[in-house]
Scaffold this active site. Sequence first.
Site, PDB file in Angstrom:
ATOM      1  N   ARG A   1       0.812  -1.230   0.000  1.00  0.00           N
ATOM      2  CA  ARG A   1       0.000   0.000   0.000  1.00  0.00           C
ATOM      3  C   ARG A   1       0.844   1.279   0.000  1.00  0.00           C
ATOM      4  O   ARG A   1       0.536   2.216  -0.740  1.00  0.00           O
ATOM      5  CB  ARG A   1      -0.989   0.008   1.176  1.00  0.00           C
ATOM      6  CG  ARG A   1      -2.027  -1.125   1.113  1.00  0.00           C
ATOM      7  CD  ARG A   1      -3.184  -0.908   2.072  1.00  0.00           C
ATOM      8  NE  ARG A   1      -4.049   0.149   1.636  1.00  0.00           N
ATOM      9  CZ  ARG A   1      -4.127   1.341   2.178  1.00  0.00           C
ATOM     10  NH1 ARG A   1      -3.382   1.628   3.238  1.00  0.00           N
ATOM     11  NH2 ARG A   1      -4.925   2.268   1.702  1.00  0.00           N
TER      12      ARG A   1
ATOM     13  N   TYR B   1       0.102   3.388  -3.217  1.00  0.00           N
ATOM     14  CA  TYR B   1      -0.797   4.553  -3.071  1.00  0.00           C
ATOM     15  C   TYR B   1      -0.159   5.697  -2.289  1.00  0.00           C
ATOM     16  O   TYR B   1      -0.821   6.700  -2.018  1.00  0.00           O
ATOM     17  CB  TYR B   1      -2.073   4.148  -2.320  1.00  0.00           C
ATOM     18  CG  TYR B   1      -2.760   2.918  -2.847  1.00  0.00           C
ATOM     19  CD1 TYR B   1      -3.410   2.940  -4.076  1.00  0.00           C
ATOM     20  CD2 TYR B   1      -2.765   1.730  -2.119  1.00  0.00           C
ATOM     21  CE1 TYR B   1      -4.037   1.808  -4.564  1.00  0.00           C
ATOM     22  CE2 TYR B   1      -3.400   0.592  -2.599  1.00  0.00           C
ATOM     23  CZ  TYR B   1      -4.031   0.640  -3.821  1.00  0.00           C
ATOM     24  OH  TYR B   1      -4.643  -0.476  -4.294  1.00  0.00           O
TER      25      TYR B   1
ATOM     26  N   CYS C   1      14.422  -5.093  -4.738  1.00  0.00           N
ATOM     27  CA  CYS C   1      15.442  -4.361  -5.471  1.00  0.00           C
ATOM     28  C   CYS C   1      14.869  -3.245  -6.324  1.00  0.00           C
ATOM     29  O   CYS C   1      14.954  -3.254  -7.565  1.00  0.00           O
ATOM     30  CB  CYS C   1      16.261  -5.341  -6.299  1.00  0.00           C
ATOM     31  SG  CYS C   1      17.212  -6.381  -5.187  1.00  0.00           S
ATOM     32  N   GLU C   2      14.237  -2.347  -5.694  1.00  0.00           N
ATOM     33  CA  GLU C   2      13.846  -1.051  -6.253  1.00  0.00           C
ATOM     34  C   GLU C   2      13.482  -0.220  -5.038  1.00  0.00           C
ATOM     35  O   GLU C   2      13.424  -0.742  -3.924  1.00  0.00           O
ATOM     36  CB  GLU C   2      12.668  -1.174  -7.224  1.00  0.00           C
ATOM     37  CG  GLU C   2      11.431  -1.817  -6.654  1.00  0.00           C
ATOM     38  CD  GLU C   2      10.366  -2.066  -7.734  1.00  0.00           C
ATOM     39  OE1 GLU C   2       9.578  -1.161  -7.957  1.00  0.00           O
ATOM     40  OE2 GLU C   2      10.351  -3.153  -8.317  1.00  0.00           O
TER      41      GLU C   2
HETATM   42  N1  LLP Z   1     -17.593  -2.518  -2.595  1.00  0.00           N
HETATM   43  C1  LLP Z   1     -17.001  -2.433  -3.800  1.00  0.00           C
HETATM   44  C2  LLP Z   1     -17.816  -2.600  -5.005  1.00  0.00           C
HETATM   45  C3  LLP Z   1     -15.621  -2.196  -3.894  1.00  0.00           C
HETATM   46  O1  LLP Z   1     -15.060  -2.092  -5.092  1.00  0.00           O
HETATM   47  C4  LLP Z   1     -14.858  -2.052  -2.711  1.00  0.00           C
HETATM   48  C5  LLP Z   1     -13.431  -1.814  -2.774  1.00  0.00           C
HETATM   49  C6  LLP Z   1     -15.513  -2.156  -1.472  1.00  0.00           C
HETATM   50  C7  LLP Z   1     -16.886  -2.386  -1.455  1.00  0.00           C
HETATM   51  C8  LLP Z   1     -14.781  -2.017  -0.169  1.00  0.00           C
HETATM   52  O2  LLP Z   1     -14.135  -0.781  -0.016  1.00  0.00           O
HETATM   53  P1  LLP Z   1     -13.456  -0.444   1.387  1.00  0.00           P
HETATM   54  O3  LLP Z   1     -14.552  -0.403   2.420  1.00  0.00           O
HETATM   55  O4  LLP Z   1     -12.486  -1.532   1.692  1.00  0.00           O
HETATM   56  O5  LLP Z   1     -12.786   0.863   1.209  1.00  0.00           O
HETATM   57  N2  LLP Z   1      -6.474  -1.650  -2.569  1.00  0.00           N
HETATM   58  C9  LLP Z   1      -6.964  -0.344  -2.181  1.00  0.00           C
HETATM   59  C10 LLP Z   1      -8.447  -0.347  -1.951  1.00  0.00           C
HETATM   60  C11 LLP Z   1      -9.216  -0.834  -3.146  1.00  0.00           C
HETATM   61  C12 LLP Z   1     -10.694  -0.872  -2.911  1.00  0.00           C
HETATM   62  C13 LLP Z   1     -11.365  -1.564  -4.026  1.00  0.00           C
HETATM   63  N3  LLP Z   1     -12.794  -1.664  -3.868  1.00  0.00           N
HETATM   64  C14 LLP Z   1      -6.226   0.132  -0.923  1.00  0.00           C
HETATM   65  O6  LLP Z   1      -5.421  -0.624  -0.382  1.00  0.00           O
HETATM   66  O7  LLP Z   1      -6.418   1.263  -0.491  1.00  0.00           O
END
Ligand code: LLP
Length: 417
Positions: A303, A307, A334-335
Amino acid sequence: MSYYNIQGLKLTDLATQFGTPLYVYDADKIIEKISILRDSFQNVNLKIKYACKANTNISILKLMRKHGVEIDVVSPQELQLALLAGYEGSQITFTPSGVSFDEIEYAAEAGTRINLDNLDVLEKFGQKYGNTKPALIRLKPHVFGGGNEKIMTAHPESKFGISIHQKEEILEIVKKYDIKIIGLHQHTGSDVKNADAFMKAATAILDIAQYFKDLEIIDLGGGFKVPYQEGDSVTDMKEVGKVLTHDFLEFCKSYGRELQLWFEPGKFLVSEAGTFLANTNVVKIDPIKNFIGIDSGLNHLGRPMMYGSFHDIFNASNEDDSIQENYRVVGYICETDTFSWTPEGKQGERLMNKTKAGDVIAIKNAGAYCFSMSSQYNSRLRPAEVLVLDGKAHLIRERETFEDILKNQVVLDIFDV
Ligand code: LLP
C-alpha cells in the site's frame, strides 16, 4: 489494547513463536467494528456484506459469518472461498467489474445476488434469465469521493457501474426482458472520509430508485475511512448513520415498502485489526539518512508504494522512548521500497525508538489490502498469518515455502543438453 501487545500477547513473542514476516489479526477489533457499524444504523433493516477482497483468509470469513456479516465477492475464486467459509449462495453478493458473461453465469447458478455493471451484461442477463433470477444494478452516481484517484469509483470518468444518466436505457432493457431488479448499488470509493460524498451518492441512487418497482435492497457499497494515525480524520459514522437513516426511511415511506439497506465495507472491518511484524535485518547509518531494513518489502505490504499510504510504524522490541532517531523504513526488494510515507503522501522518515538489528518492527493498519495484495516478487515467500481470538494466537495461514514458488512452473528440459 496496548501498542505493544494484542489481547495481552506481546508482539515480540508472536514474532518469536511464528517467525517473521508475519500478519497478526485481532478478532476483537473486527467484532468491535461490526458493532460500531450496526450501532450507527440501528433503525433500518441493515445488512453488512464484508468486501472480502480486503482480506480473504477463510478463518476471517468464518469469523464474519459467525457474527452475522454476509459477504461481497468480485471473482469466482472469492465466491468459492465464501462457499468454503460456509456462506450460502443467497448470502453472497457478486460485484465484479468488466468480467466475461461466463463469470456472471457462474455466480447466477451459485444463487448469488449479482450487481450488473454495464448495459451489455444487463441485456445478456435479460436474454438468458428473463425474470427467473433476481439481480441488482450497479449505478455510477457521478460523485467524487475517495483517498486517491486510484481508489475513486463513482466519478464521471470511472469505469464502474452504469451512469445514472443512462436511466432510460436501463429501464428499457429491464422492461424488454421483464428482469426482476431487486436492488440498486453504488460504491463511491475507498478511504472516503467526507460524509458529504456518501450523502450525495445515496441521494443520486434514491432519486432513481422510484423508477424500479421490485426493489428490496439499496446497496451503498463500502469505503468508510479508518484512522491511519492518531488524530486522523475518519468517516463520522454517527453522522453518516443519522443522515442516511433519515433519507433512507423517508424513501421507504414514499416507495411504500420497507427495504434492506446494505453496506459492503472492507477496510472499515479489518484494516485496524491487522499488524504486520518484520525483523530488522540492518540499520544503516548513512550521512544523509538512517535506514531500517526489514525482512519484507512491497511484495508483502504494497500500500505505501502503490498509493503513498501512511501506515504507523514502531519498534515493538524497544519501549524506551528516551532515545529516538529518524529512520526511513525500507524493504529488501530491489527497487525503491519504502514503508515510511508521510501523511502528505511522500517517502519520508519516522521518529522511532532507537533500533538495532534483530528488533521487531510493527506496521499498523495491516488487516486490509495487505496480505490480499501480496506477491512473490523477487521470488520471496509470502508471510504467515495469525488470528488472535479470546487471548489465544491461532495460525491461519502457513508461511510459503520454495515449493510454492516452483508450483505451476513448467521447466523445459530442452536446454539441458
Ligand atoms: N464494494 C465495492 C464494489 C468495492 O469495489 C470495494 C473496494 C468495497 C466495497 C470495499 O471498499 P473499502 O470499504 O475496503 O474501502 N487496494 C486499495 C483499496 C481498493 C478498494 C477496491 N474496492 C487500498 O489498499 O487502499
